[in-house]
Design a protein around this motif. Structure first.
Motif, PDB file in Angstrom:
ATOM      1  N   ALA A 136       2.399   8.871  -1.114  1.00  0.00           N
ATOM      2  CA  ALA A 136       1.991   7.880  -0.119  1.00  0.00           C
ATOM      3  C   ALA A 136       0.634   7.314  -0.518  1.00  0.00           C
ATOM      4  O   ALA A 136      -0.395   7.662   0.049  1.00  0.00           O
ATOM      5  CB  ALA A 136       1.923   8.522   1.262  1.00  0.00           C
ATOM      6  N   PRO A 137       0.615   6.415  -1.517  1.00  0.00           N
ATOM      7  CA  PRO A 137      -0.668   5.862  -1.970  1.00  0.00           C
ATOM      8  C   PRO A 137      -1.313   4.977  -0.901  1.00  0.00           C
ATOM      9  O   PRO A 137      -0.632   4.263  -0.172  1.00  0.00           O
ATOM     10  CB  PRO A 137      -0.301   5.029  -3.195  1.00  0.00           C
ATOM     11  CG  PRO A 137       1.158   5.202  -3.419  1.00  0.00           C
ATOM     12  CD  PRO A 137       1.745   5.902  -2.253  1.00  0.00           C
ATOM     13  N   LYS A 138      -2.626   5.033  -0.822  1.00  0.00           N
ATOM     14  CA  LYS A 138      -3.359   4.202   0.136  1.00  0.00           C
ATOM     15  C   LYS A 138      -3.208   2.729  -0.228  1.00  0.00           C
ATOM     16  O   LYS A 138      -3.325   2.348  -1.387  1.00  0.00           O
ATOM     17  CB  LYS A 138      -4.838   4.579   0.109  1.00  0.00           C
ATOM     18  CG  LYS A 138      -5.669   3.801   1.103  1.00  0.00           C
ATOM     19  CD  LYS A 138      -7.121   4.212   1.055  1.00  0.00           C
ATOM     20  CE  LYS A 138      -7.911   3.392   2.051  1.00  0.00           C
ATOM     21  NZ  LYS A 138      -9.328   3.740   2.005  1.00  0.00           N
ATOM     22  N   GLY A 139      -2.921   1.908   0.775  1.00  0.00           N
ATOM     23  CA  GLY A 139      -2.846   0.469   0.566  1.00  0.00           C
ATOM     24  C   GLY A 139      -1.691   0.031  -0.312  1.00  0.00           C
ATOM     25  O   GLY A 139      -1.777  -0.992  -0.980  1.00  0.00           O
ATOM     26  N   SER A 140      -0.598   0.764  -0.299  1.00  0.00           N
ATOM     27  CA  SER A 140       0.549   0.443  -1.151  1.00  0.00           C
ATOM     28  C   SER A 140       1.573  -0.376  -0.359  1.00  0.00           C
ATOM     29  O   SER A 140       2.284   0.154   0.498  1.00  0.00           O
ATOM     30  CB  SER A 140       1.181   1.742  -1.667  1.00  0.00           C
ATOM     31  OG  SER A 140       2.296   1.459  -2.465  1.00  0.00           O
ATOM     32  N   TYR A 141       1.639  -1.668  -0.671  1.00  0.00           N
ATOM     33  CA  TYR A 141       2.539  -2.561   0.052  1.00  0.00           C
ATOM     34  C   TYR A 141       3.677  -3.080  -0.812  1.00  0.00           C
ATOM     35  O   TYR A 141       4.611  -3.689  -0.313  1.00  0.00           O
ATOM     36  CB  TYR A 141       1.742  -3.722   0.655  1.00  0.00           C
ATOM     37  CG  TYR A 141       0.679  -3.210   1.603  1.00  0.00           C
ATOM     38  CD1 TYR A 141       1.037  -2.706   2.838  1.00  0.00           C
ATOM     39  CD2 TYR A 141      -0.652  -3.181   1.226  1.00  0.00           C
ATOM     40  CE1 TYR A 141       0.071  -2.201   3.707  1.00  0.00           C
ATOM     41  CE2 TYR A 141      -1.620  -2.673   2.084  1.00  0.00           C
ATOM     42  CZ  TYR A 141      -1.248  -2.179   3.318  1.00  0.00           C
ATOM     43  OH  TYR A 141      -2.191  -1.667   4.158  1.00  0.00           O
ATOM     44  N   ASP A 142       3.555  -2.884  -2.109  1.00  0.00           N
ATOM     45  CA  ASP A 142       4.636  -3.207  -3.046  1.00  0.00           C
ATOM     46  C   ASP A 142       4.369  -2.418  -4.325  1.00  0.00           C
ATOM     47  O   ASP A 142       3.396  -1.678  -4.423  1.00  0.00           O
ATOM     48  CB  ASP A 142       4.745  -4.706  -3.311  1.00  0.00           C
ATOM     49  CG  ASP A 142       3.480  -5.307  -3.901  1.00  0.00           C
ATOM     50  OD1 ASP A 142       2.548  -4.560  -4.265  1.00  0.00           O
ATOM     51  OD2 ASP A 142       3.415  -6.537  -4.019  1.00  0.00           O
TER      52      ASP A 142
END
Length: 144
Positions: free
Chosen positions: A62-68
Motif C-alpha cells: 500500500a504505497p503512499k500516494g499511489s493512484y496508478d
C-alpha cells in the motif's frame, strides 16, 4: 486514500533448483531504500495442496500516494522479473482498477534456472465500471 498493489509471479517448473534460484533472487533484494524490497514477497513452494503447478511468489503493498502504476515502480518490478525464473505475472492496482500481466519465454525445458526476459506485456483497463456478475445480499450474523 491511495490504492493498493497486489499480485503474483508464477514459475511452472516444479524443480527444487527453480525454487532455489527464485529464493536467492528474493533474498538479494534490498531490505530498504527501494520500492521492490525483500519483505514485500512471500514464496509458496511446489505442493499438491496449495501450489500444484510449480511455485508462486505473491505480494501486496500500500504505497503512499499511489493512484496508478508509477513508472519507477514498474521499472523496478520488471527488473526483478528479468532476474527470476518465471512463466507469468499479474498485478492489480486497486485505486485505478488497472490490471497488468507479463509473460516470459517460459521455463519448460530450460536448465539450469536463469533469469528470463519479458516476452509479453498486457494492460487491462479499469474494472471500476463493470457490472457485477452476481449481486446478492449477505445476511449479517444472527439474521436470516
Amino acid at each position: 486514500m491511495s490504492g493498493n498493489l497486489y499480485g503474483y509471479i508464477h514459475c511452472i517448473d516444479p524443480s527444487p533448483a527453480a525454487e532455489a534460484h527464485n529464493r536467492a533472487v528474493l533474498h538479494s533484494l534490498p531490505v530498504t531504500g527501494a520500492q521492490i524490497t525483500r519483505a514485500l514477497f512471500s514464496l509458496l513452494p511446489h505442493s499438491r495442496g496449495y501450489c500444484y503447478y510449480g511455485h508462486m511468489l505473491h505480494f501486496a503493498c500500500a504505497p503512499k500516494g499511489s493512484y496508478d502504476f508509477e513508472d519507477s515502480w514498474l521499472a523496478e518490478y520488471e527488473a526483478l522479473l528479468e532476474r527470476l525464473f518465471w512463466d507469468s505475472s499479474e498485478v492489480v492496482h486497486t485505486y485505478c482498477g488497472e490490471r497488468r500481466t507479463w509473460g516470459s519465454s517460459k521455463t519448460q525445458g530450460l536448465a539450469p534456472p536463469t533469469g528470463l526476459q519479458i516476452s509479453q506485456r498486457k494492460v487491462f483497463p479499469s474494472y471500476h465500471h463493470l457490472e457485477p456478475v452476481e449481486d446478492s445480499d449477505v445476511a449479517t450474523p444472527g439474521h436470516r
